[in-house]
Design a protein around this motif. Sequence first.
Motif, PDB file in Angstrom:
ATOM      1  N   TYR A  47       3.620   1.462  -1.400  1.00 33.33           N
ATOM      2  CA  TYR A  47       4.105   1.549  -2.765  1.00 33.33           C
ATOM      3  C   TYR A  47       3.024   2.144  -3.661  1.00 33.33           C
ATOM      4  O   TYR A  47       3.291   2.969  -4.532  1.00 33.33           O
ATOM      5  N   LEU A  48       1.794   1.723  -3.418  1.00 34.73           N
ATOM      6  CA  LEU A  48       0.703   2.175  -4.291  1.00 34.73           C
ATOM      7  C   LEU A  48       0.262   3.598  -3.983  1.00 34.73           C
ATOM      8  O   LEU A  48      -0.344   4.243  -4.824  1.00 34.73           O
ATOM      9  N   ILE A  81      -2.462  -5.132   7.662  1.00 31.70           N
ATOM     10  CA  ILE A  81      -2.474  -5.292   6.197  1.00 31.70           C
ATOM     11  C   ILE A  81      -1.571  -6.437   5.767  1.00 31.70           C
ATOM     12  O   ILE A  81      -1.886  -7.180   4.839  1.00 31.70           O
ATOM     13  N   PHE A  99      -4.164   4.060 -14.218  1.00 27.64           N
ATOM     14  CA  PHE A  99      -3.578   3.530 -13.003  1.00 27.64           C
ATOM     15  C   PHE A  99      -2.479   2.519 -13.348  1.00 27.64           C
ATOM     16  O   PHE A  99      -1.390   2.543 -12.774  1.00 27.64           O
ATOM     17  N   LEU A 157      -3.311  -0.272   8.856  1.00 29.44           N
ATOM     18  CA  LEU A 157      -2.075   0.447   8.587  1.00 29.44           C
ATOM     19  C   LEU A 157      -1.376   0.757   9.898  1.00 29.44           C
ATOM     20  O   LEU A 157      -1.774   0.297  10.957  1.00 29.44           O
ATOM     21  N   LEU A 195       0.616   4.270 -14.758  1.00 31.82           N
ATOM     22  CA  LEU A 195       1.393   4.962 -13.737  1.00 31.82           C
ATOM     23  C   LEU A 195       2.087   3.981 -12.807  1.00 31.82           C
ATOM     24  O   LEU A 195       3.211   4.215 -12.359  1.00 31.82           O
ATOM     25  N   LEU A 196       1.400   2.879 -12.530  1.00 33.73           N
ATOM     26  CA  LEU A 196       2.022   1.858 -11.693  1.00 33.73           C
ATOM     27  C   LEU A 196       3.269   1.335 -12.389  1.00 33.73           C
ATOM     28  O   LEU A 196       4.338   1.187 -11.770  1.00 33.73           O
ATOM     29  N   MET A 240       0.828  -1.198   0.000  1.00 36.35           N
ATOM     30  CA  MET A 240       0.000   0.000   0.000  1.00 36.35           C
ATOM     31  C   MET A 240       0.867   1.255   0.000  1.00 36.35           C
ATOM     32  O   MET A 240       0.558   2.244  -0.643  1.00 36.35           O
ATOM     33  N   PRO A 264       1.702   6.626  -3.867  1.00 34.36           N
ATOM     34  CA  PRO A 264       2.014   7.620  -4.886  1.00 34.36           C
ATOM     35  C   PRO A 264       1.304   7.351  -6.211  1.00 34.36           C
ATOM     36  O   PRO A 264       0.952   8.298  -6.926  1.00 34.36           O
ATOM     37  N   VAL A 265       1.097   6.064  -6.523  1.00 36.47           N
ATOM     38  CA  VAL A 265       0.399   5.770  -7.766  1.00 36.47           C
ATOM     39  C   VAL A 265      -1.022   6.316  -7.704  1.00 36.47           C
ATOM     40  O   VAL A 265      -1.520   6.950  -8.641  1.00 36.47           O
ATOM     41  N   PHE A 266      -1.670   6.038  -6.556  1.00 37.11           N
ATOM     42  CA  PHE A 266      -3.009   6.596  -6.358  1.00 37.11           C
ATOM     43  C   PHE A 266      -2.961   8.115  -6.503  1.00 37.11           C
ATOM     44  O   PHE A 266      -3.799   8.730  -7.150  1.00 37.11           O
ATOM     45  N   LEU A 279       6.034   3.766 -12.059  1.00 32.72           N
ATOM     46  CA  LEU A 279       6.680   3.758 -10.751  1.00 32.72           C
ATOM     47  C   LEU A 279       7.561   2.523 -10.602  1.00 32.72           C
ATOM     48  O   LEU A 279       8.692   2.606 -10.124  1.00 32.72           O
ATOM     49  N   PHE A 335      -8.046  -6.490   3.969  1.00 33.18           N
ATOM     50  CA  PHE A 335      -7.704  -5.100   3.690  1.00 33.18           C
ATOM     51  C   PHE A 335      -8.306  -4.653   2.356  1.00 33.18           C
ATOM     52  O   PHE A 335      -8.908  -3.584   2.259  1.00 33.18           O
TER      53      PHE A 335
END
Lengths: 123, 302, 1038
Positions: free
Chosen positions: B69-70, C784, C933, C852, C936-937, B67, B72-74, C940, C791
């Motif tokens: 990691y994700l 998580i 999405f 979290l 962009l993933l 999460m 910034p993608v979000f 990254l 989650f």
Amino acid sequence: MNFFSVQGISLTIGFILILIGLWGILTQRNLIRIIIGFTIFNNGVNLIIVALAYMKGRTAPIIDQVVTRTDAVDKVADPIPQALVLTAIVIGVGVTAVMLSYTLRMYRAKHSLEINVFTESKW
Amino acid sequence: MSFDWLIKIGYVLLGLFIVLNYGLLQYGVIRRISARIGKRIGVKVYQPYIDLIKNYSFRSQITHGVMFYLGPVFRLSGGVGVFLFMPLIFGSEHFSNYSFSGDLILILYFLFFGMLGMALGAGEGGHPYSFIGISRGLSQFTTIELPFTLAVISLAIQYHTFSITDIVAAQQGGIMHWTLMTNPLATAAAMLSFLGMMGNSPFNVVIAPQENPIGPPTEYHSTFLAVLQTNRAILGPVEAILMVNLFFGGATNWVSLIIKSFLVFFWPVFVGIVFPRFRVDQSIPWFLKLPFVLGILAIFLI
Amino acid sequence: MVTPIHLVSVALGTAFLLGFTKDRNWKISGGLVLLALLLMNLISGSWTYALFFGDQVPVQVFTAGFKPPFSINLQMGRFEAAITLMINFAGLLGAIYLFDRLKKAGRYAFMVYMVFILGLNVAVMTRDLFNLFVFMEITTIATAGLIFLVQTGKAAAAGLKYMIATSIISGVLLIGIIFAYSLVSTLNLDGIIDGGLPLIKGGAMVVFLILIALLLESKPFPANGWGLDVYESAHPGIGAMLSVATGPMIAYVIFKVLPISGGAWNHLIAITGIITFVGSNFLAIKQHNTQRLLGYSSVAQAGILLIAIGLQKELGHTFIYVAAGLLMTNYFAKAGLFWLSGLIKGESLQDWTQLKGRPVLLFLFGLFVFSLAGFPPSPAFFAKWELIMQLASHGGYVWMVFILIGSFFELIYLTRWFGQVIGSKEKSSAQPDLATHRLVPVGIMGVGLLGTMVFFLHHYAPDLAIDFIPIIFIAALFILDFLPAFLKNTVTILAMGWYLLQHISDVQNDTVRLIFFLIFLAGGAISLLAGFSYKGKRIGYYPFVAMTFVGLTGLVTATTTLGFFLSWELMALGSYLLISRGKNAQKTSWIYILFSVGGAYLLLMGFGVSFAVTGDGLLSSLGIAARALPAVGILLTIGFLSKIAAMGLHIWLPGAYAEAEDDATPFIAGIMMNAGIFGLILSLSIIAGHPFTWWLGWLGVITAVGGNILAAFQEDAKKLIAYSSIGIMGYILFALSMNIQMAWMAALYYVVLHFLYKTILFLAVGGVIFRTKTREMYQMGGLIKKMPLSFISVLIGIIALAGIPPLAGFGGKWLFYNAVVMNGWYLQGALVFFSGVVAFLYCFKLISAIFLGQAKDRYRHIKEAPVWYILPQYLLIIGLLIFSVLPELVLQPVAHALRSMPGEGIQWDGHFAQTSFGYWNAFIVMTVIAIMFVILLAWLILNSRKAQKVKQFDMVFAGETPFTPETSHVAYNIYAPFNKALGFLVVPVTTWFWHATASVTDASANHLRKWYNGNGQTYALQMVIYIVMFYLIIRGGF
């Protein structure tokens, strides 16, 4: 109905007895006195029953030599209340007996005859 | 076979590229202007480019989990998404992006997409400051949105539409047709909300380094931080463009778009330099005072 | 046929015969008594059968060879047969129950018992007034004798009080009778009735004396302290007889003597009945002594029976069902409860926890209690229904209100008692006395009650117009409750699936119904999957689950108001019982049932008013009724509001949801809640556009804002979601208050949406709690990594909840915006959207505090939630995703169903939805976002492919690592600043209000019951005052 007739006087006395009985029931603290109140109350009621059955100049509804079967209708007073009052008296006796036996039990439990002592179950 | 969609994507990417560069430069300019106001010299105008390149090229990168990691993608998806659903240039088929898939309401709610993802990502980082920043940001956002919502409803009453393109169309024909002139109350309410949305002082207790060492992004660094910076460069101008579209007549060409959005963008910067910072429990009621009242007046007096 | 005189001869003969037995031959004397009672049962029974089901006509038996007025005559008609049967049957079972007591007391006790039964029989049958007096006296004396069975001073005192009271009564009665005789010259009841007493000078006084005496005998509130003390002090077996044998006798005597007033007294009797019903139930609230409580309840039941008797003309042909329903319920249930109380060691209600762990006894206890409280399908339910309907149709709205108030008081103490037994953590260490001869009568009464239920269900089948198979299914689950849980779960799920397939065609043409039908059954079946995680038998779970779902299904399929109401109550009862299974649910489940039933009573009134207007009990006529009297719709709406927990009526919800078992909460919250909305759709569609709905809209706003803000401040995960439910219900209420198509579309869209994400969330959180064993979110954290699937569920749930594109929640917001501007409720709309933003606060808190942040040491080795929790979540997620991409699957049929409503709808062009205000293409939005999405993933990943995972404490922490996870897991009270700023919006005024109401009720009940000070003399005075006041009031003044 004439107030001063036998019937009137009996009825009046009957009601007075009822009131006296009621007064006794509601004001006396002693259980025995309350029960006496009830017997007075009952007597008043019984007197009223008898008084209502009263018919001037008539006799008791008992068929014998004086009152024969044929003329009974004209000679005797109304027999039904008379019969009723007998029953009522018997019942009254029964009730008094039961009350007295309760009183006995209550006295044994708390050695008191004051009615306001016996308020265990309430509210 | 038609290649329209390919052309479309080309233009969208072009638009994105323009906006990204514009955003980076704009941040540079504004940092410089703010510095000057503070009697400092300030960074170079191209400093944001340097930062971005530096962050993308860090070698050491750590992650706290999926999460994280994700996040910034979000966040970047949120920024790019808002861009994608926003018509940029009025009357331009090419720079209307994917605004046909949804109206103003889609944009309003898609703004939250990035916020939420970022909050979750930062949450997995597990840093207390992240949580504190997020809780402050979310709390503050509840009332920031309220005057803006009222302004949007006021616009819907005024123009009988939620379509940004239609709202812009209705404002064509000179400055007197701008919402600014035709519905000043809604504009005022929205512009005050905008202060909060941009997160400058006095509403920057969320991330202000002095209060809450950089808040939600505390654990983000290197590439992750670069992605967040990319997003900032896109989202900031796009939000300003939204305001331009809604209240300042939109733009029929890139020049007017950039000028208008720069001026809109400068408004919170200006306020932020002048006013000190609010605590959250001060800023929440603040939006319920003048901005809220203006918003209510805007829906009843339109 | 055996002549009914043998009822007398058998009893009397046996009593005499007993005189010849010896105490040590108790087998003979006891056997004689039982044999005699059996015979009497046969006689009454055969007459009952012949009179009701055969072609036997009522007979009069003349004694002494004369006809009245010269002799006493007994009558055997339908009423007499039925009531003597009740008396004799109770007499027989009572004798069995009391057998060892009577045996110990000797043959005289048997004798007195026989005389008691004899007195009751004759008092019922006789048509002679004096004879009536005599046998009532005999009964009284015998009762007094039976009170002696308990050898305590307390019992003796109570006996004396009883004698004092009854002697006064008999004096008054006797005077009345003798004067009646002197006026009309007969003692025969029919003769007196024909004599027209009220027309004769002094006749009114005679009527007064006779009827006031009989009335006092029925222990009217507040001149009834003596009766209550006897109930408290006598042996429970005797208490039972007083309630279920003497009670019906007196009620019937009043019924048969009442005509001497020529109808003038009917309403008086009913009024004293209602005063008794309300007053006794009110004072019962503060009772802790079982038998005294039952006494209050018996008196109250006698009161409501008097209402029926007094209003017999208004009730018309339904009188017999009302009277029978009330009488039978009290008969079986009260006898059962009195007898059960004899098994329990100790006098306090708390002592009933001895029943814990004894499912059969608990079942009987629950059966009796809930039958008394008037839950379906108890006869009392139908009786009250009929009573309310008939009263309404005669304009007796005030009656209606008071009956319901009294019933509500009754509900308060009955359910609290039940809740105490089920929910109390302490279990009384004493063992109940489980002698067979005491258990059997209780069991028989239970069976009798069930049998009566079947009879009433059968009788009302045409009015109910419901399917009985589900009800049989509930019964079957009760019987099969000894089977293992997974088997029952499977059966329940299969049954729901089967029923869905069988009956979906019934609702196919009505989209609104279809939606709810699918949510209730398909959604219910899915949510039940979680139940497979539990081992063992889970006794007392599945029958209630079934009850809830049968109720829910019934709501959708009902066509009559009775069918609807029965289903509603069934659902309320089932869900209450489910909630009360929770470990700490005693108080919350109690509040839940009070609010549920309070709401249900408003429904009952609404249906009553509707019945008064249209004269039929069809749901489809509600609209006609509401056009004439909008009160119909308003009453119904307020009733349903309590179910959706609108602000002000919401205090039951958070506790109830939180304390219910973790696999029960999803379907209570996600599925059952929709019942309230279904109801609102029903009630608001009939008063659409009424000014009342404007207020309702604001209530929706307040509910949405209040619910959501409160949710943000919760630390308990289930309470958080529960408050969020209140918020969502606010949205839906707000939408339904608008009389336009777009708003209703939004509401129904939200119904589906809320069902999906709320069930997902509760299942996910339930699964987590299943593992962590705590509901406090700040105690969790970092889960998580241990529970990724849960989650993801929660993530998807909250995205949908928050209305963030691309999931379906956004569609709800979009529809809402359109509806708000179309309807012109701008400010309200803006506040609802404000509440939507507040929702982010709790959404984030829910997911971050649990999943979290910092993982705690104690959960290092925790596992993912059980697969049976995960599976239903993902089934629902699939549904949610489909719904997100293709909302038109729901919206188009809904639009079609709502096409007659004012306002514009949505224009569809493929996936493209358009209104005159805006447009939205869910499919494209999803596609664009998904593609973006993924790109962009990839971007990254490309840039950070070398990223390495670090341990939990490796973070920027001023050059240190946190010492313990607790110090850096920011989860507790994280919205304190928000609370400081806006907390004033949610000061718990509602809670204060209800607490104050409860304390005032409690305190006044406690204060008023001191009226019964336990002094026999005071009781006598109270009776005298009662007589005098009564006289003054009926004579019209002082």
